[in-house]
Every structure is written in C-alpha cells, then in structure tokens.
Design an enzyme around this catalytic site. Structure first.
Site, PDB file in Angstrom:
ATOM      1  N   GLU A  36       0.812  -1.216   0.000  1.00 12.71           N
ATOM      2  CA  GLU A  36       0.000   0.000   0.000  1.00 12.71           C
ATOM      3  C   GLU A  36       0.846   1.268   0.000  1.00 12.71           C
ATOM      4  OE1 GLU A  36      -0.576  -2.668   1.825  1.00 12.71           O
ATOM      5  OE2 GLU A  36      -2.451  -3.366   0.935  1.00 12.71           O
TER       6      GLU A  36
ATOM      7  N   HIS B 270     -11.881  -6.494   7.525  1.00 11.16           N
ATOM      8  CA  HIS B 270     -12.610  -6.207   6.285  1.00 11.16           C
ATOM      9  C   HIS B 270     -13.840  -5.376   6.589  1.00 11.16           C
ATOM     10  CE1 HIS B 270     -10.279  -9.889   5.407  1.00 11.16           C
ATOM     11  NE2 HIS B 270     -10.117  -9.339   4.218  1.00 11.16           N
TER      12      HIS B 270
END
Lengths: 437, 477
Positions: free
Chosen positions: A103, A173
């Site tokens: 990321e 998530h």
C-alpha cells in the site's frame, strides 16, 4: 485474500436475510447534478448498483483524460469488488494495471504520478489495509503543495478504498478509518451514500485539484441500486445535502450509515418526531453551514457513524455545532456510533449503530437541564413548564438533570444525577403538552 | 542480461554433468558495461565447489523468466522436462541437492573507481570524455558546496540560522552525479544533496533565502532550513521523512515513460533510509513497472549515530538490487570521475532500456548529522580525520584537474574568496528580507481557502490585534 473475499462477497450478496435493509437510494431529484457542458445528457438514466456506478465513473475518467491512470492490487482483472471491470481491456495495461501488494508503494507511486500532472486513481483493496500508506498520505500527499510553496502539487491523486461493515468481515474487512484522515489538513475525505452519488462524487474527487481519499461503502456495492444518469456529471465536494426534511431533530451521517438512519427517521416519524437527515458527503473540509442551519431549526443533533465513537468524526461535528448553536440546543448532541472495540466478527450485530440504537437514543426525545440546587422536585417541576434552558450560572452544587419524556406512554421520567446517587422520579404526564420544543 | 543468463543456463543444462559449474558461467559472462562486476560476483559466489548449486540456477532462471518467459532452453530433452517445475513466472529446475543459498558472498562486491587516492587515473580505466569545461565546473561547484557548508554552519552557530546540515565529505556524489544527468531528469532528493541544485543553477541567494525562510523562499518559510525545492530546476521539494521520495520517484518515472520523454527520475537516499519500507516498495515497484529511475544511495556509513553494522547485515546496499531484479553498481562516492561515469551510464540504461538502476556510492559523512548533533560522541575522531584528509573527494579531484593543467592555486584562492564574499552578501540580503506575510500560513493547504481556514485566519487576526506582542514583529500581517 482476494479469493477469500470474492467468495465471501458472493455469499454475502446472495444471502439477503443478513442485509438488514441496507439498500439505500437517493430520494432527491437530480437538480444538484452539475452537467458537463460538452456532454449532452443521456435521455434515460440506467438502474445501476454502486460498484457499477463506480466502474462507470472510472470509464469516464479514463475516457475524458488521457493522463488518467487506474491501478492497485488486482485492479487489472476487474478488482475483488469488480469496480475496475473492463477498464484494462478498454484503456490498455499501461493505464490500468496491477501493482505489487504494497500500500505504501501504491500511494507513493500515485503521488509521483500525480505530481507530473496526471490523474492518479489508486485503489487500496480494503480501507483496513490503508495504514501502511498512512505516512505517504499524511506526510507526503497532504503536504506536497504546502511545503513546496505551491511549486509542486499532487492534486490529481485520488485514493479509493472500500470501507465499513459487510456482515461478516471481522476485524480487517469492516473498519471505517475516516476519522484518522479527517485530522490531516491538505487532503479531502469523501464518502458517497448511493450509486448516483458515488459516480458524481468520484468524478469530482478525481478532477479536484487536491488529493482526495474516497471511501466506498462496500456493503452497498451490490445492495444499493438506483437510477444513475449515464452521462458525465459531477457533484460538488464540501457540500452537504439535506436528504430528508424535518423540524424536531437533525441527524447527520455519511455513506452506508445513512440508510440505517433513514429507517430510524421513518420510525421516529411514526412516533410523531420529525427528523431532518443530512448526508455530509465530504468530511473534510466539511460543510458546517448546512448542519448549523439545520440544527438552528431543529435544536437537536444526532450524529451516527460505524467507526468507534471515541475520537470519531462525530466528536468533531458535535464540538463544532455546540460552539455555533449552544443557545439553540435543547439537548446534548448525541452520537450513536460503533463501540470502542475492534470490529468483532460474531458480535457485529451488537457492535453496529443499528436503527433501533438510533431511534431509541434518549437525545431524540429528551430535554436536558443544567441548574443549581435542583434536588427539590417541586422546583424542577416549577421551572420545567417555563424552561427550555435553565440557568447556566451553575456555581457550586451544579447537577446535571436528565428529564426524559417517554412520549409513547405519555409519561414523564425525571432522572436526577449527582455524584453520590441516582434518583428516579416517575410522574404522570399531566402537563405533557407544555413541554414544547 | 536476460539473454546472457538464458544462454548460460542452457549451456549449463547440457554440460552440467561434464564440466564444473563455475567455469561454465565464467566462460559465458564477459563483456558489457556491467560485465566486470558481474564476473566477480559470480566467481566469488560462496558455495562449496564440491556441490554444484542447481537450486541457485533455478532461482536465477525463475527471476529472469518473470520478464522474459522462454522455456525453450529447458525443453531439450525428456530428462530436463522431468527435472523442471512449471511455475507461474517461469520454469524452475529441480535438484536432489538440498542447498541453502548463502546469506552473503565470500568476497564483498568491489567498488568501482577511476582515480586513485592521489587523483591519478588508474590504468585500464574506461573513462568517459569529461571536457575541461565540465571538469572545472564540477570542481567549482564542489568547492562552492564546501564554502557554503562552512559559512552556513557558522551562521547557525552564531544563532543567525535555526538549523543547518552539511554535505561535507559527500561533495563528489552531489556534484558529479548532477553533472552526469540532464536538466530534464527529475530529482527527488533526500536532504543531503543541495549540490544538484547548485549544479543546475540555484543561486547562492536562493539557497540563503530558503535557509532564512524569508519572503523570497519558494517554500514560503514553511519548512526548516535545507528543505529546498525548485520547480524550474526539476528538483522536488525536500521532505524530512526518510525514503518517502523513493516510491514517488517511480511514479514520476512512470509518467516520463508514458510521455516517452528522454529523461528519467533520479532519487537519492542514505544508507539508513534503506531500512525503511518505502525503499523496498520503491525498488520492487520500479522493477515490476519497468520505470526509468536511478536510485542513488549515498552510503556514508552513519545514520546519525547508527553505524551501518547496526543498520543491515547485507553487503551494503548494492546487493539488494538483484533480489528485486534491478541492475546495480557500487561506486567510490569520493571519486568524482567514477561517480560521473557510473551515473551517466546508469542514466543511459534507465532511459534506453526503460528500467531502474541502483547505484551505491560509498562515501563518508565528514560533518555531524546536523547542527543538532555532535558525532564525536559516537565515532572516533581519527575516522573522521581520515575521511576528511586522505579520502577527501574535493582534493582528489583537484589533483586530477591540476595534473590536466586545468586548475591552479591562483584560481583556487580566487574561487574560495569570491564564493565567501557572495555568501556573506546573500546572508545580509536574506536577513533584511521580510518574512512571508501571515496569509501564507493559510494558503496552499488546498488550492483555494476552505471556510474553516477563512474563519481561523479571521480569528487569528483578531487575536493578533489584541495581543500584538505575542507575535513575531518581522512577519507582515
């Protein structure tokens, strides 16, 4: 991870019973849509879900600007949520491509790309995984223009990330990390509530001359369906929208939570409470004026978000509105939010700021009074009929008194709190009508 | 390289039962600009020669195959077919030998240089043409950097500057690398590379204005001294966090690639910053996205007080490139000519082959980390002295240009006194120049002022009017 999520994604969308009525659509008309001058509007809007609306926006972004790029983990084949479907085939693998799983690399790369005058549209697969890129967003993207004295900027940067609960996402998530980014001058944080909003806001974010973090409500990717104009349109950033008018209380939220809040509004309406619902859309820089105007009208404010209540963006809204509307407020500002735990898997239904948590919030229906020497019940009753706000000159012996009206049972409850004890008084609500708001 | 390796593996496959492994590779790998270091690298590979290392060959084949899928060399016989594994990214051969790849090579990667410590050209050096003009400019700018460091360091000690950070000992990496690049190459510096700006024409006044954070500072007085930046000179503004510029350089390089520009991105970092995640992210991204970027690591031995031995266990930085599939070279950072050669070749490769290159320049931070540091607390004075004198990059290069008849004592004295005078003047000017107005505190956070900043500016101005003495008088309202 991608595979896991895809399969769990499928399960989720098929199993409607877990959805708890998340589907949400824009009620208002399209009159806020800003039309692109050179693009004639399509005659008939098409019914689309949220991920397809995002996909359409990305198609338009790449089509209208040859310097636009879309990249991130697994975006090449269409992405784990299908948002980038068809883009690589249409625009080529040099403009739409997979990146290594990193990321900080994705956002760092995107900043460099944007600094060269490109539209860098980076995808972080889940907002839960944005933290390795936090340094690049906070120390680099946000300060790129400022620190160079406007010689350089990375305004073409947009970081997209699915956020929020999905019914079965557990710790990693499900999170809503927006508040971390709202503490960072130099970036914008945008969260859409529906397909039509998503398309217009995403196109605005991509074309905005400032870096934007764009969180997409993953629960709504497939559940939320509405008519979305096919043409190229943008919705203004930093402009909140009143999506439901009311007079008794203002509710402020963003993204997926708005659908929950709307149901709470409908329930409250049945109880005779008229709710005004505001979609903030852009969290920084946020539209204080719209919220302020609404609270001046209603005298009450409830903020709801999925992220943990402590340090959430609700706290910022609350503080700002208390600063601006203190004398108009009839109750403390309420926050109905996620709890201060990590996002829990099997306990998700307990963690979430559900419709019933919103509609049973005492702030919806409560008067709060600050007054000195309030131990005397007669005194309370005496001033109650006349007061909306009691004297603020507390001095010593100031107690906080919560007077809760259970409107449905036509009863009055007075809860008198002190440091030592809590006394509860139950009175027949003979003067119920005099409460007034 | 790909071709070379494929060829060598193919030959290896057919000869492995007959010939010694290393002799095969040595035969195959010669020539090319990077051939020399490659040879030594292979020859010195630290496995027991008694056990030919097939696993290692497999590793190499798979790494290469990522970019150049070509299973042909492996499909000569059924025997080979059975001994290889079809794996995403390319075939991997099997082996029944259980051998672990060594954690290090027997011999450290040698350091490329052209001039010896006395400034004499080494025999057999492949030297690129450096004209008198370029050579004297390199020297001029190295001296200027030295004088700048002396004067600004003193100015900080006198309390005229809040902070300063010298480049002492690293003048050659600074100036010679800049000289090897084109002005179109985009620079993403760390913070000890003001020499690139100097080479590209940033004036002493421009440096001084940044240090004083006055109205003429392009950064509008918002950042600490030495955080230079110049749009016109393609020098992206310095930011303090380490290694963050590296993945950004890959993005910039990718843009240059898409625009088919005859330019690359060049980014600098120190040895300490190679431990940051961004360093590894950047190398991997650059390799995978085939971005024309030159990574220059100034390995100066020290990250503030942290010695390289406490920073990593690899043979420096140069060996990290190969793991990412990046061509790398180690160069003597105190040999300006070697730096010039290595960087101009690296640049050429980056642009013509559209690939990243990693350059590790071995040098030494002769000064303290910054004016907030006293390096004698953690390293021996003799070590500093050795690098300051015997290994001094400026003296070494001066010897060379003097031997060429391009420089004299008279020119030296003139240059130094001239730079000193200019600097004294620019400090006087910078000190007299007003600070940026308070409105600049709010501008540039976004492209336009949002309402919260408008409101805060208004409130601040009201407070200033009420309590003017709380605020610095040299900042215009």
């Amino acid at each position: 991870m991608a595979t896991a999520l895809r399969s769990f994604g499928r399960r989720r969308w098929v199993n409607g019973s877990v959805c708890r009525g998340r589907a949400f659509s824009t009620n208002t008309t399209c009159d806020k849509l800003i039309q692109q001058d050179n693009n004639p509007p399509a005659p008939t809007p098409k019914s689309l879900n949220l991920y397809s609306a995002i996909n359409q926006a990305l198609h338009i972004a790449l089509e209208t600007d040859p310097r636009a790029y879309v990249f991130g983990e697994d975006v090449g084949f269409g992405g784990v949520f299908r948002c980038t479907t068809g883009l690589a085939d249409r625009f080529g693998k040099s403009r739409v491509f997979n990146t290594p799983l990193c990321e900080q690399g994705i956002v760092g790369f995107a900043i460099g790309l944007a600094a060269m005058g490109n539209r860098a549209i980076a995808e972080i697969q889940f907002a839960d995984y944005i933290f390795p890129a936090f340094d690049q967003i906070v120390n680099e993207a946000a300060k790129f223009r400022y620190r160079s004295g406007n010689q350089f900027n990375c305004g073409g940067l947009t970081v997209r990330a699915p956020y929020g609960a999905v019914g079965h996402g557990g710790h990693y998530h499900s999170q809503s990390p927006e508040a971390f980014f709202c503490h960072v001058p130099g970036i914008k944080v945008v969260i859409p509530r529906s397909p039509r909003e998503a398309k217009g806001l995403l196109l605005s974010s991509i074309r905005d001359p400032n870096p934007v973090v764009f969180f997409e409500p993953k629960w709504l990717y497939r559940l939320s369906v509405e008519d979305v104009p096919e043409h190229d349109y943008m919705l203004p950033l930093s402009e909140a929208e009143v999506i439901r008018e009311g007079s008794d209380i203002t509710l402020v939220g963003w993204g997926a939570q708005l659908s929950i809040m709307e149901q709470a509004c409908i329930d409250a309406e049945k109880e005779g409470i008229s709710c005004e619902l505001i979609d903030l859309k852009t969290l920084i820089p946020w539209d204080k004026e719209t919220v302020e105007a609404s609270v001046r009208k209603t005298g009450r404010l409830l903020i709801s978000h999925e992220a943990p209540v402590t340090g959430g963006f609700g706290a910022e809204i609350s503080a700002s509105i208390v600063e601006r509307c203190f004398l108009r407020l009839e109750a403390p500002v309420a926050r109905v939010c996620g709890l201060d735990t990590p996002f829990p898997l099997v306990f998700e239904p307990f963690y979430m700021p559900t419709k019933n948590k919103v509609s049973s919030s005492p702030m919806l229906i409560t008067h709060f009074v600050l007054c000195a020497e309030m131990w005397n019940l007669e005194l309370i009753l005496a001033i109650y009929t006349t007061l909306v706000f009691a004297c603020l000159d507390a001095g010593t012996g100031c107690y906080k008194i919560n007077c809760k009206l259970l409107a449905a049972q036509k009863q009055l409850w007075f809860i008198v709190k002190s440091d030592q004890n809590v006394n509860l008084y139950h009175i027949q609500a003979s003067k119920e009508g005099e409460l007034g708001r | 390289m790909a071709i070379l390796l494929r060829r060598s593996t193919s030959v290896l496959q057919s000869l492995k039962h007959k010939l010694g492994f290393w002799s095969t590779l040595s035969l195959q790998s010669s020539g090319g600009v990077f051939g020399r270091s490659r040879d030594q690298h292979l020859v010195s590979f630290p496995y027991n020669s008694s056990s030919p290392n097939i696993l290692w060959i497999g590793r190499f084949a798979s790494t290469v195959a990522v970019n150049h899928l070509d299973p042909l060399p492996f499909s000569d016989s059924d025997d080979d077919q059975q001994q290889s594994l079809e794996f995403p990214g390319g075939k991997v051969t099997y082996t029944s030998e259980m051998t672990f790849i060594s954690e290090s090579q027997e011999k450290r990667v040698p350091c490329y240089r052209v001039l010896d410590d006395n400034g004499d050209l080494l025999l057999g050096s492949h030297l690129q043409q450096v004209s008198k003009e370029v050579a004297t400019k390199i020297y001029n700018d190295m001296v200027t950097l030295q004088v700048m460091d002396t004067i600004f360091y003193e100015a900080q000690r006198q309390g005229r500057l809040s902070f300063y950070l010298t480049s002492s000992g690293e003048e050659a990496v600074n100036i010679a690398s800049a000289a090897a690049l084109s002005p179109d190459d985009v620079i993403l510096p760390q913070y000890r590379e003001p020499g690139i700006l100097l080479w590209r024409g940033f004036t002493l006044q421009e440096f001084t204005d940044q240090l004083f954070g006055n109205k003429s500072d392009y950064g509008k007085g918002r950042q600490m001294p030495i955080h230079y930046g110049s749009k016109k000179l393609n020098y992206v503004t310095v930011s303090s966090p380490l290694a963050t510029q590296l993945p950004q350089a890959v993005g910039i390089a990718y843009s240059l690639k898409m625009d088919k520009k005859d330019a690359c991105a060049v980014t600098y970092t120190g040895d300490g910053a190679t431990s940051e995640g961004d360093f590894h992210a950047a190398l991997n991204f650059a390799a995978v996205l085939e971005a024309p970027v030159v990574f220059i690591c100034r390995n100066n031995g020290w990250a503030i007080s942290t010695n390289v031995s406490e920073q990593f266990r690899s043979d420096g930085i140069v060996v990290k490139g190969q793991a990412y599939g990046i061509r790398s070279i180690r160069v003597d950072g105190n040999d300006a000519l070697a730096v010039y050669n290595a960087i101009s070749t690296a640049r050429e490769m980056a642009i013509t082959e559209q690939r990243p290159v990693l350059v590790e320049a071995l040098t030494y931070r002769v000064g303290h980390h910054s004016t907030s540091d006293d390096s004698t607390k953690y390293r021996p004075l003799q070590e500093i002295e050795y690098w300051k004198t015997t290994r001094n990059p400026v003296n070494r290069f001066r010897n060379w240009i003097e031997k060429n008849g391009w420089w004299s004592d008279r020119e030296e004295a003139e240059l130094r006194s001239n730079i000193k005078k200019q600097l004294m003047h620019s400090i006087q000017v910078a000190e007299k120049t007003v600070k940026p107005p308070v409105a600049e505190m709010f501008s540039d956070v976004y492209d336009v002022l949002p309402s919260n900043l408008q409101e805060q500016e208004k409130q601040l101005r009201e407070t200033i009017i009420k309590y003017p003495k709380d605020y610095p008088s040299d900042v215009p309202l």
